[in-house]
Design a protein around this motif. Structure first.
Motif, PDB file in Angstrom:
ATOM      1  N   LEU A  86       0.826  -1.199   0.000  1.00  0.00           N
ATOM      2  CA  LEU A  86       0.000   0.000   0.000  1.00  0.00           C
ATOM      3  C   LEU A  86       0.865   1.255   0.000  1.00  0.00           C
ATOM      4  CD1 LEU A  86      -2.833   1.208   0.073  1.00  0.00           C
ATOM      5  CD2 LEU A  86      -2.750   1.075   2.581  1.00  0.00           C
ATOM      6  N   GLY A  87       1.985   1.216   0.707  1.00  0.00           N
ATOM      7  CA  GLY A  87       2.881   2.362   0.738  1.00  0.00           C
ATOM      8  C   GLY A  87       3.444   2.724  -0.622  1.00  0.00           C
ATOM      9  N   GLU A  88       3.528   1.744  -1.519  1.00  0.00           N
ATOM     10  CA  GLU A  88       4.028   2.009  -2.871  1.00  0.00           C
ATOM     11  C   GLU A  88       3.095   2.922  -3.649  1.00  0.00           C
ATOM     12  OE1 GLU A  88       6.763   1.250  -4.312  1.00  0.00           O
ATOM     13  OE2 GLU A  88       7.666  -0.449  -3.268  1.00  0.00           O
ATOM     14  N   VAL A  89       1.801   2.860  -3.363  1.00  0.00           N
ATOM     15  CA  VAL A  89       0.830   3.585  -4.189  1.00  0.00           C
ATOM     16  C   VAL A  89       0.108   4.704  -3.446  1.00  0.00           C
ATOM     17  CG1 VAL A  89       0.470   1.591  -5.677  1.00  0.00           C
ATOM     18  CG2 VAL A  89      -1.006   1.896  -3.676  1.00  0.00           C
ATOM     19  N   LEU A  90       0.152   4.696  -2.116  1.00  0.00           N
ATOM     20  CA  LEU A  90      -0.562   5.709  -1.345  1.00  0.00           C
ATOM     21  C   LEU A  90       0.143   7.058  -1.465  1.00  0.00           C
ATOM     22  CD1 LEU A  90      -3.024   5.761   0.737  1.00  0.00           C
ATOM     23  CD2 LEU A  90      -1.229   6.021   2.466  1.00  0.00           C
ATOM     24  N   ARG A  91      -0.634   8.106  -1.600  1.00  0.00           N
ATOM     25  CA  ARG A  91      -0.111   9.462  -1.670  1.00  0.00           C
ATOM     26  C   ARG A  91      -0.808  10.324  -0.623  1.00  0.00           C
ATOM     27  NH1 ARG A  91       2.790   6.688  -3.937  1.00  0.00           N
ATOM     28  NH2 ARG A  91       3.588   6.829  -6.078  1.00  0.00           N
ATOM     29  N   LEU A  92      -0.152  11.384  -0.200  1.00  0.00           N
ATOM     30  CA  LEU A  92      -0.691  12.280   0.815  1.00  0.00           C
ATOM     31  C   LEU A  92      -0.916  13.662   0.243  1.00  0.00           C
ATOM     32  CD1 LEU A  92       1.594  11.406   3.877  1.00  0.00           C
ATOM     33  CD2 LEU A  92      -0.582  10.350   3.231  1.00  0.00           C
ATOM     34  N   GLU A  93      -2.074  14.241   0.566  1.00  0.00           N
ATOM     35  CA  GLU A  93      -2.297  15.657   0.323  1.00  0.00           C
ATOM     36  C   GLU A  93      -1.847  16.391   1.574  1.00  0.00           C
ATOM     37  OE1 GLU A  93      -6.287  16.580  -0.710  1.00  0.00           O
ATOM     38  OE2 GLU A  93      -6.241  15.454  -2.602  1.00  0.00           O
ATOM     39  N   THR A  94      -0.935  17.306   1.422  1.00  0.00           N
ATOM     40  CA  THR A  94      -0.388  18.004   2.576  1.00  0.00           C
ATOM     41  C   THR A  94      -0.929  19.425   2.658  1.00  0.00           C
ATOM     42  OG1 THR A  94       1.545  18.753   1.326  1.00  0.00           O
ATOM     43  CG2 THR A  94       1.739  16.665   2.504  1.00  0.00           C
ATOM     44  N   THR A  95      -0.886  19.961   3.858  1.00  0.00           N
ATOM     45  CA  THR A  95      -1.159  21.381   4.041  1.00  0.00           C
ATOM     46  C   THR A  95       0.085  22.149   3.597  1.00  0.00           C
ATOM     47  OG1 THR A  95      -0.263  21.386   6.287  1.00  0.00           O
ATOM     48  CG2 THR A  95      -2.603  20.828   6.022  1.00  0.00           C
ATOM     49  N   ALA A  96      -0.008  23.476   3.633  1.00  0.00           N
ATOM     50  CA  ALA A  96       1.160  24.281   3.273  1.00  0.00           C
ATOM     51  C   ALA A  96       2.331  23.971   4.203  1.00  0.00           C
ATOM     52  CB  ALA A  96       0.809  25.765   3.328  1.00  0.00           C
ATOM     53  N   ARG A  97       2.039  23.793   5.489  1.00  0.00           N
ATOM     54  CA  ARG A  97       3.106  23.457   6.448  1.00  0.00           C
ATOM     55  C   ARG A  97       3.729  22.107   6.108  1.00  0.00           C
ATOM     56  NH1 ARG A  97       1.151  22.985  12.115  1.00  0.00           N
ATOM     57  NH2 ARG A  97       3.349  23.155  12.708  1.00  0.00           N
ATOM     58  N   GLY A  98       2.873  21.135   5.801  1.00  0.00           N
ATOM     59  CA  GLY A  98       3.378  19.820   5.475  1.00  0.00           C
ATOM     60  C   GLY A  98       4.215  19.824   4.217  1.00  0.00           C
ATOM     61  N   GLY A  99       3.785  20.572   3.206  1.00  0.00           N
ATOM     62  CA  GLY A  99       4.552  20.660   1.973  1.00  0.00           C
ATOM     63  C   GLY A  99       5.916  21.272   2.197  1.00  0.00           C
ATOM     64  N   ARG A 100       5.979  22.320   3.027  1.00  0.00           N
ATOM     65  CA  ARG A 100       7.273  22.947   3.310  1.00  0.00           C
ATOM     66  C   ARG A 100       8.192  21.991   4.049  1.00  0.00           C
ATOM     67  NH1 ARG A 100       3.930  27.477   4.428  1.00  0.00           N
ATOM     68  NH2 ARG A 100       4.018  27.029   6.675  1.00  0.00           N
ATOM     69  N   MET A 101       7.635  21.236   4.981  1.00  0.00           N
ATOM     70  CA  MET A 101       8.478  20.314   5.732  1.00  0.00           C
ATOM     71  C   MET A 101       9.018  19.207   4.832  1.00  0.00           C
ATOM     72  SD  MET A 101       7.730  18.117   9.213  1.00  0.00           S
ATOM     73  CE  MET A 101       7.639  19.581  10.245  1.00  0.00           C
ATOM     74  N   LEU A 102       8.166  18.654   3.977  1.00  0.00           N
ATOM     75  CA  LEU A 102       8.616  17.578   3.103  1.00  0.00           C
ATOM     76  C   LEU A 102       9.642  18.064   2.088  1.00  0.00           C
ATOM     77  CD1 LEU A 102       5.360  15.548   2.372  1.00  0.00           C
ATOM     78  CD2 LEU A 102       7.363  14.815   3.672  1.00  0.00           C
ATOM     79  N   ALA A 103       9.527  19.321   1.669  1.00  0.00           N
ATOM     80  CA  ALA A 103      10.460  19.856   0.680  1.00  0.00           C
ATOM     81  C   ALA A 103      11.780  20.282   1.299  1.00  0.00           C
ATOM     82  CB  ALA A 103       9.825  21.044  -0.036  1.00  0.00           C
ATOM     83  N   GLY A 104      11.825  20.400   2.614  1.00  0.00           N
ATOM     84  CA  GLY A 104      13.028  20.873   3.283  1.00  0.00           C
ATOM     85  C   GLY A 104      14.053  19.779   3.494  1.00  0.00           C
ATOM     86  N   PRO A 105      15.179  20.111   4.110  1.00  0.00           N
ATOM     87  CA  PRO A 105      16.235  19.126   4.370  1.00  0.00           C
ATOM     88  C   PRO A 105      15.719  17.994   5.256  1.00  0.00           C
ATOM     89  CG  PRO A 105      17.005  21.369   4.782  1.00  0.00           C
ATOM     90  CD  PRO A 105      15.527  21.462   4.605  1.00  0.00           C
ATOM     91  N   ARG A 106      16.282  16.816   5.055  1.00  0.00           N
ATOM     92  CA  ARG A 106      15.837  15.646   5.810  1.00  0.00           C
ATOM     93  C   ARG A 106      15.951  15.871   7.309  1.00  0.00           C
ATOM     94  NH1 ARG A 106      18.308  11.267   8.100  1.00  0.00           N
ATOM     95  NH2 ARG A 106      20.331  12.043   7.430  1.00  0.00           N
ATOM     96  N   LEU A 107      17.045  16.480   7.740  1.00  0.00           N
ATOM     97  CA  LEU A 107      17.261  16.676   9.168  1.00  0.00           C
ATOM     98  C   LEU A 107      16.291  17.681   9.776  1.00  0.00           C
ATOM     99  CD1 LEU A 107      21.170  16.627   9.333  1.00  0.00           C
ATOM    100  CD2 LEU A 107      19.560  14.790   9.883  1.00  0.00           C
TER     101      LEU A 107
END
Length: 247
Positions: A86-107
């Protein structure tokens, strides 16, 4: 909040729904309709085999948390090879905060996945490792170790996913975790937790999604089948136990 919806794009939906995990009603519903997150703390409550762990594992993977349990997945190593179907195909809609966090550095990603199958080994092996908890949890009871992990890793506003965290906790320790999850929600964090604990599901202000043969449905705590069973059992254990002990 960081995630507003989990879904499977039409282009990634399986052609054959007769194979696991798509035969699980809750998973089938997420594939068909998705599931929305409307509160800072969300519980997926259901019996063993209902699909709640399958869902939270895939949600954790969608937020780039380590599929084996832990923080953000490493850039190298085996984390990418352990993705669930399921993890291979599941996608998440993020809020603006979530999008910024995912786009930022891993650490800079603030999040943690407590995975049921690996939680005990994590408490024994990661104490003192930079970025984790300072306590030597290998020298603690399982319950004490879990609480040390919760206090250390579930602090900053971030995205936290838990799979049956009550497994090592006593009644009073569960209450401590309720307080922690409530505080997380109030602080701007988001929690998605799979559980079959009526104590955890009672967290004030939480959204409760009951998972079962019906698929997914939002219910109030008092209307959970789990709560009803516990009430009737505690009121009259014999009414349940006689079917197991009478010859």
């Amino acid at each position: 909040m960081f995630v507003s919806r989990a879904y499977v794009p039409e282009s990634l939906r399986p052609d054959d729904h007769r194979s696991w995990p798509y035969t699980v009603p809750a998973v089938a519903e997420v594939v068909e309709r998705g599931v929305e997150f409307t509160h800072p703390v969300t519980f997926l409550v259901g019996d063993n085999g209902s699909g709640k762990s399958t869902l939270v594992e895939a949600i954790a993977e969608g937020f780039k948390l380590d599929a084996r349990g832990g923080r953000a997945a490493r850039r190298t190593g085996s984390a990418d090879t352990t993705r669930t179907p399921l993890g291979e195909v599941l996608r998440l809609e993020t809020t603006a905060r979530g999008g910024r966090m995912l786009a930022g550095p891993r650490l800079k990603k603030k999040g943690f996945f407590l995975r049921a199958e690996t939680a005990f080994s994590m408490t024994e092996n990661l104490g003192g490792v930079p970025g984790y908890w300072a306590e030597n949890t290998a020298e603690m009871s399982h319950g004490e170790g879990f609480l040390a992990v919760f206090r250390s890793m579930f602090r900053d506003p971030g995205f936290y996913v838990m799979d049956e965290p009550e497994s090592a906790l006593s009644f009073t320790a569960c209450l401590q975790l309720v307080a922690l999850m409530h505080d997380l929600g109030e602080s701007g964090a988001q929690v998605v937790c799979a559980t079959h604990s009526p104590i955890l599901a009672s967290t004030p202000g939480a959204d409760i999604i009951e998972v079962g043969e019906h698929g997914l449905r939002r219910v109030k705590w008092a209307d959970l089948g789990l709560v009803d069973h516990w009430r009737r059992f505690l009121d009259n254990p014999t009414s349940y136990l006689r079917y197991l002990t009478e010859e």
